[in-house]
Design a protein around this motif. Structure first.
Motif, PDB file in Angstrom:
ATOM      1  N   LYS A 280      -0.583  -6.893  -1.115  1.00 42.95           N
ATOM      2  CA  LYS A 280       0.449  -5.902  -1.439  1.00 42.95           C
ATOM      3  C   LYS A 280       0.704  -4.945  -0.271  1.00 42.95           C
ATOM      4  CE  LYS A 280      -0.434  -5.895  -6.432  1.00 42.95           C
ATOM      5  NZ  LYS A 280      -1.027  -5.146  -7.546  1.00 42.95           N
ATOM      6  N   GLU A 281      -0.401  -4.517   0.418  1.00 40.28           N
ATOM      7  CA  GLU A 281      -0.274  -3.613   1.574  1.00 40.28           C
ATOM      8  C   GLU A 281       0.418  -4.297   2.751  1.00 40.28           C
ATOM      9  OE1 GLU A 281      -4.124  -2.089   2.487  1.00 40.28           O
ATOM     10  OE2 GLU A 281      -4.195  -0.777   0.732  1.00 40.28           O
ATOM     11  N   LEU A 282       0.124  -5.562   2.915  1.00 38.48           N
ATOM     12  CA  LEU A 282       0.792  -6.327   4.002  1.00 38.48           C
ATOM     13  C   LEU A 282       2.288  -6.441   3.733  1.00 38.48           C
ATOM     14  CD1 LEU A 282      -1.844  -9.143   4.541  1.00 38.48           C
ATOM     15  CD2 LEU A 282      -1.096  -7.552   6.310  1.00 38.48           C
ATOM     16  N   TYR A 287      -0.575  -1.660   5.486  1.00 39.76           N
ATOM     17  CA  TYR A 287      -1.800  -2.186   6.082  1.00 39.76           C
ATOM     18  C   TYR A 287      -1.916  -1.812   7.566  1.00 39.76           C
ATOM     19  CZ  TYR A 287      -5.457  -5.539   7.269  1.00 39.76           C
ATOM     20  OH  TYR A 287      -6.626  -6.113   7.726  1.00 39.76           O
ATOM     21  N   PHE A 288      -0.749  -1.730   8.221  1.00 38.10           N
ATOM     22  CA  PHE A 288      -0.735  -1.484   9.680  1.00 38.10           C
ATOM     23  C   PHE A 288      -0.710   0.018  10.026  1.00 38.10           C
ATOM     24  CE2 PHE A 288       1.400  -5.520   8.785  1.00 38.10           C
ATOM     25  CZ  PHE A 288       0.560  -6.384   9.469  1.00 38.10           C
ATOM     26  N   LEU A 289      -0.600   0.896   9.012  1.00 31.38           N
ATOM     27  CA  LEU A 289      -0.615   2.343   9.261  1.00 31.38           C
ATOM     28  C   LEU A 289      -2.034   2.826   9.545  1.00 31.38           C
ATOM     29  CD1 LEU A 289       1.749   3.547   6.398  1.00 31.38           C
ATOM     30  CD2 LEU A 289       2.320   3.421   8.822  1.00 31.38           C
ATOM     31  N   LYS A 290      -2.095   3.946  10.293  1.00 28.50           N
ATOM     32  CA  LYS A 290      -3.397   4.549  10.602  1.00 28.50           C
ATOM     33  C   LYS A 290      -3.842   5.410   9.414  1.00 28.50           C
ATOM     34  CE  LYS A 290      -2.660   4.483  15.580  1.00 28.50           C
ATOM     35  NZ  LYS A 290      -2.464   5.261  16.799  1.00 28.50           N
ATOM     36  N   ALA A 291      -5.075   5.893   9.467  1.00 34.60           N
ATOM     37  CA  ALA A 291      -5.671   6.627   8.344  1.00 34.60           C
ATOM     38  C   ALA A 291      -4.937   7.938   8.085  1.00 34.60           C
ATOM     39  CB  ALA A 291      -7.138   6.901   8.629  1.00 34.60           C
ATOM     40  N   HIS A 292      -4.624   8.722   9.182  1.00 33.23           N
ATOM     41  CA  HIS A 292      -3.958   9.998   8.974  1.00 33.23           C
ATOM     42  C   HIS A 292      -2.519   9.813   8.468  1.00 33.23           C
ATOM     43  CE1 HIS A 292      -2.708   8.929  13.125  1.00 33.23           C
ATOM     44  NE2 HIS A 292      -1.617   9.680  12.868  1.00 33.23           N
ATOM     45  N   GLN A 293      -1.895   8.667   8.852  1.00 31.98           N
ATOM     46  CA  GLN A 293      -0.536   8.368   8.365  1.00 31.98           C
ATOM     47  C   GLN A 293      -0.554   8.022   6.850  1.00 31.98           C
ATOM     48  OE1 GLN A 293       0.544   5.210  11.053  1.00 31.98           O
ATOM     49  NE2 GLN A 293       1.701   6.583  12.422  1.00 31.98           N
ATOM     50  N   LYS A 294      -1.557   7.276   6.449  1.00 32.02           N
ATOM     51  CA  LYS A 294      -1.709   6.931   5.031  1.00 32.02           C
ATOM     52  C   LYS A 294      -1.936   8.190   4.183  1.00 32.02           C
ATOM     53  CE  LYS A 294      -3.592   2.255   5.463  1.00 32.02           C
ATOM     54  NZ  LYS A 294      -4.773   1.409   5.246  1.00 32.02           N
ATOM     55  N   LYS A 295      -2.766   9.104   4.746  1.00 35.57           N
ATOM     56  CA  LYS A 295      -3.076  10.345   4.035  1.00 35.57           C
ATOM     57  C   LYS A 295      -1.823  11.200   3.866  1.00 35.57           C
ATOM     58  CE  LYS A 295      -6.680  13.866   3.991  1.00 35.57           C
ATOM     59  NZ  LYS A 295      -7.800  14.502   4.748  1.00 35.57           N
TER      60      LYS A 295
END
Length: 381
Positions: A280-282, A287-295
């Motif tokens: 689903k993330e792909l 899936y390709f976003l960084k951690a701070h972007q996801k947050k």
């Protein structure tokens, strides 16, 4: 030679038998042989039929409930008197709570002891002596039907037993009139005294009532049968076409579930594999976003939801301050000239009415009437 001599007596015996046999009537109807003539009664069993009496002494005993003790003590001399006529001894044991009947040397009727046993059984089942003593007659029988074990639920049993009795005993009285039997419902048993044909019908009605079939249906069929029995032509015919056929309306239907699951069509192929979280993330690109972007995305989604909820809450609060819509004012139409009241004409009518005497004619009307009467007299002359 020996064999020929043996055959001769056999032939002679055959000839004598053929002579003794009476000729059978050829034109005799079978229905006449099967039917009992009206008014026929079996002759009573007398002492001449069994002059030597009985070889052995027979006895029967039965217990009775405590509440019957006072009545049995009162009517026991009458019971002994009735049984002594048939040479039967009867004893009442109040300590054990039992009644015993036994034969004597003078007893000649072998079946009277069975009738005496039925008599004490009926007395124990709350049947009055006047009705119970009828069992000693040849054409009267009794039947004690046990109904206690037919229905498990106590409340249901009491309701069905009451249904058999009917309001103020009306159902039981109707059954007694149709079957010519005396019926007594007491506790867990139903005692019936009467002819054999009536007892058969009583047992059927009682058992059907305990099986939740209302007695009124059986009473209707008995009434129809009673009318059909009066017709001599219908005696040999089947009565099925005249009898009513009642359908069972209270059939217990199986309770259906509230949520019905519809079965899918069978396919030989297995179902497709569900997508995992990574798939689903792909697909969405998370899936390709960084951690701070996801947050940051999560925080933005939460803030958007909060803003939406706040706006909805504010709208609900503002509803109290919105004034309701007022109904448009309806202007009254001016009264038309046709419907206006003319006061002057009403006053004139009132004046004329006052001048007239109630029930009296005016001067002009009196003159006209006099002239009309004068013309009538002239025409007659």
């Amino acid at each position: 030679m020996a064999s020929s001599s043996l055959d001769k007596p056999d032939k002679a015996a055959g000839k004598s038998e053929s002579r003794n046999q009476k000729p059978k009537p050829e034109n005799q109807d079978e229905s006449e042989l099967l039917t009992v003539p009206d008014g026929w009664k079996e002759p009573p069993f007398s002492k001449e039929d069994n002059p030597r009496g009985l070889l052995e002494e027979s006895s029967f005993a039965t217990l009775f409930p405590k509440y019957r003790e006072a009545y049995l003590k009162e009517c026991w001399p009458l019971v002994q008197k009735a049984l002594n006529e048939h040479h039967i001894n009867a004893t009442l044991d109040l300590i054990e709570g039992s009644m015993t009947v036994c034969t004597t040397k003078k007893t000649f009727d072998p079946y009277i002891i069975i009738r005496a046993r039925d008599l004490i059984k009926l007395l124990a089942r709350s049947v009055s002596f006047e009705q119970a003593v009828r069992i000693l007659q040849d054409d009267i029988a009794c039947d004690i039907i046990k109904i206690g074990s037919l229905v498990r639920n106590k409340e249901r049993f009491v309701k069905r037993r009451q249904r058999l009795i009917g309001p103020k005993g009306s159902t039981l009285k109707a059954l007694e009139l149709l079957t010519n039997c005396y019926i007594m419902v007491q506790g867990n048993t139903v005692s019936a005294i009467g002819p054999f044909s009536g007892l058969k019908e009583v047992r059927k009605v009682v058992l059907d009532t305990m099986k939740n079939i209302h007695p009124i249906y059986n009473i209707k069929t008995l009434m129809i049968k009673r009318e059909l029995a009066k017709d001599s032509e219908l005696r040999s015919q089947s009565w099925e076409r005249f009898l009513p056929q009642f359908k069972h309306k209270n059939v217990n239907k199986r309770k259906e579930p509230k949520k019905k699951t519809v079965k899918k069509e069978y396919t030989p192929f297995p179902p497709p594999q569900p997508e995992s979280q990574i798939d689903k993330e792909l697909a969405s690109g998370e899936y390709f976003l960084k951690a701070h972007q996801k947050k940051r995305q999560k925080m933005e989604a939460i803030k958007a939801k909060q803003a939406e909820a706040l706006s909805k809450r504010q709208e609900e609060r503002n509803k109290a301050f919105i004034p309701p819509k007022e109904k448009p004012v309806v202007k009254l139409k001016e009264a038309s000239t046709e419907t206006k009241i003319d006061v002057a004409t009403i006053k004139e009518k009132v004046k004329k009415a006052k001048s007239k005497k109630l029930g009296a004619l005016t001067a002009e009307e009196v003159k006209l009437k006099m002239e009309a009467d004068g013309k009538k007299k002239k025409t007659k002359k």
